[in-house]
Write a protein that holds these residues in place. Sequence first.
Motif, mmCIF file in Angstrom:
data_model
loop_
_atom_site.group_PDB
_atom_site.id
_atom_site.type_symbol
_atom_site.label_atom_id
_atom_site.label_comp_id
_atom_site.label_asym_id
_atom_site.label_seq_id
_atom_site.Cartn_x
_atom_site.Cartn_y
_atom_site.Cartn_z
ATOM 1 N N ASN A 1 0.866 -1.172 0.000
ATOM 2 C CA ASN A 1 0.000 0.000 0.000
ATOM 3 C C ASN A 1 0.906 1.226 0.000
ATOM 4 O OD1 ASN A 1 -1.898 1.976 0.402
ATOM 5 N ND2 ASN A 1 -2.315 1.429 2.526
ATOM 6 N N ARG A 2 1.056 1.872 -1.155
ATOM 7 C CA ARG A 2 2.053 2.947 -1.257
ATOM 8 C C ARG A 2 1.649 4.193 -0.473
ATOM 9 N NH1 ARG A 2 1.150 4.814 -7.582
ATOM 10 N NH2 ARG A 2 -0.841 5.830 -7.211
ATOM 11 N N GLU A 3 0.346 4.428 -0.330
ATOM 12 C CA GLU A 3 -0.128 5.628 0.374
ATOM 13 C C GLU A 3 0.340 5.622 1.828
ATOM 14 O OE1 GLU A 3 -4.458 7.494 1.767
ATOM 15 O OE2 GLU A 3 -4.285 5.444 1.036
ATOM 16 N N GLU A 4 0.331 4.453 2.439
ATOM 17 C CA GLU A 4 0.677 4.363 3.861
ATOM 18 C C GLU A 4 2.012 3.652 4.086
ATOM 19 O OE1 GLU A 4 -2.855 2.538 5.360
ATOM 20 O OE2 GLU A 4 -3.927 4.456 5.532
ATOM 21 N N ALA B 1 3.019 0.522 3.702
ATOM 22 C CA ALA B 1 2.848 -0.695 4.496
ATOM 23 C C ALA B 1 2.482 -1.835 3.545
ATOM 24 C CB ALA B 1 1.758 -0.515 5.548
ATOM 25 N N VAL C 1 1.646 -0.603 12.908
ATOM 26 C CA VAL C 1 1.303 0.112 11.677
ATOM 27 C C VAL C 1 0.040 0.919 11.922
ATOM 28 C CG1 VAL C 1 0.715 -0.106 9.238
ATOM 29 C CG2 VAL C 1 2.225 -1.782 10.270
ATOM 30 N N THR C 2 -0.008 2.115 11.349
ATOM 31 C CA THR C 2 -1.227 2.931 11.396
ATOM 32 C C THR C 2 -1.820 2.961 10.003
ATOM 33 O OG1 THR C 2 -0.352 4.261 13.187
ATOM 34 C CG2 THR C 2 -2.145 5.213 11.924
ATOM 35 N N THR C 3 -3.111 2.712 9.911
ATOM 36 C CA THR C 3 -3.756 2.642 8.606
ATOM 37 C C THR C 3 -5.183 3.159 8.699
ATOM 38 O OG1 THR C 3 -4.426 1.136 6.826
ATOM 39 C CG2 THR C 3 -4.427 0.216 9.027
ATOM 40 N N LYS D 1 -9.568 -2.175 3.186
ATOM 41 C CA LYS D 1 -8.678 -1.130 2.675
ATOM 42 C C LYS D 1 -8.598 -1.247 1.166
ATOM 43 C CE LYS D 1 -5.518 2.063 2.941
ATOM 44 N NZ LYS D 1 -5.708 3.355 3.622
ATOM 45 N N ALA E 1 -6.207 -0.633 -1.340
ATOM 46 C CA ALA E 1 -4.768 -0.356 -1.327
ATOM 47 C C ALA E 1 -4.236 -0.256 -2.754
ATOM 48 C CB ALA E 1 -4.037 -1.464 -0.573
ATOM 49 N N VAL E 2 -3.598 0.870 -3.043
ATOM 50 C CA VAL E 2 -2.990 1.083 -4.357
ATOM 51 C C VAL E 2 -1.501 0.794 -4.236
ATOM 52 C CG1 VAL E 2 -2.559 2.727 -6.209
ATOM 53 C CG2 VAL E 2 -4.705 2.833 -4.911
ATOM 54 N N ASN E 3 -0.996 -0.087 -5.071
ATOM 55 C CA ASN E 3 0.416 -0.474 -4.913
ATOM 56 C C ASN E 3 1.336 0.420 -5.732
ATOM 57 O OD1 ASN E 3 0.349 -1.432 -7.554
ATOM 58 N ND2 ASN E 3 0.673 -3.577 -7.013
ATOM 59 N N SER E 4 2.604 0.081 -5.779
ATOM 60 C CA SER E 4 3.593 0.945 -6.436
ATOM 61 C C SER E 4 3.434 0.976 -7.956
ATOM 62 C CB SER E 4 5.015 0.519 -6.045
ATOM 63 O OG SER E 4 5.129 -0.883 -6.028
#
Lengths: 174, 105
Positions: A101-104, A106, B9-11, B30, B32-35
């Motif tokens: 998850n690039r935003e956070e 993690a 971890v905070t999310t 979540k 989640a958008v990856n790289s």
Amino acid sequence: MPRTAKDLHDYINHPSTLLPEQKAVEEAVETIRLSHEKGGSTFSLYFGDAAQQKLYAVSIYPDRAALVPGKPIPATLLKTFVRANDALLQDPRNAVGTWYNREEDATYLDVTTLLIARADAAVLAEQYNQIAIYDLARQAEIIAGGTGVELKGLPPLRERLPILRRGKQRKHNG
Amino acid sequence: MAEMTKTEVTTTVTVADLVPGDPSALVAVKRAVNSQGIARHITQRISIRSAELARRLFAEVQRGDEVTLTLTTVWADDDYETELSDFALPLNLEDAARKKSLASL
């Protein structure tokens, strides 16, 4: 003499094939860490890296998901993850999944289930009220329509998958 | 004694479900958008071992709310366990939660 299946499709479609030996934990961890550098990975202890194969991933073990800081996954944590989920990973349909998850900054770790037919993945996702399935070949999510609300009477971990049926798959409509 | 590692971890997630019990749990989703810019929904079921934290969460949060979670995971040699160690609401939800808590008194 039975031959060893080359991938999950081969194993499911040809009942006479044998499962390959599982990768050792150390080898699995190194391959997962390398594959994860792209931003996510799906790794079968039997068949290795499943990236871009014609498979559909469904997560039916949200209670086994973990979140670690950063993008590189420490080898020690990944070893623990693989060992802790060994019973689930004995099923050849289950794989180690990672997603950054690039935003956070993690990384998610989870046990993901791989299906060779999209319709079967959709049925499993619906059964477990999952929001989406993931198409590994197209690297895209397919919304399944679930909400994530936990099912009443969620089966124990090892009873969540249907019995594995091998042999040529029926064609599904739609 | 086996060596243990702790990660935190905070999310910020969307609450899919709140599950009362012993322990209680939260089901978090979540997107989640990856790289590579690819988005994927990840669902995680998180135990809430602190009764006080569970009480506060259940009083202030409902399904569909966005909430920031602090998750602590303890990693041993062959097992790991994640629990919720804290949470925070976005500012606009804090007001609504405060009103909800007052109304329930």
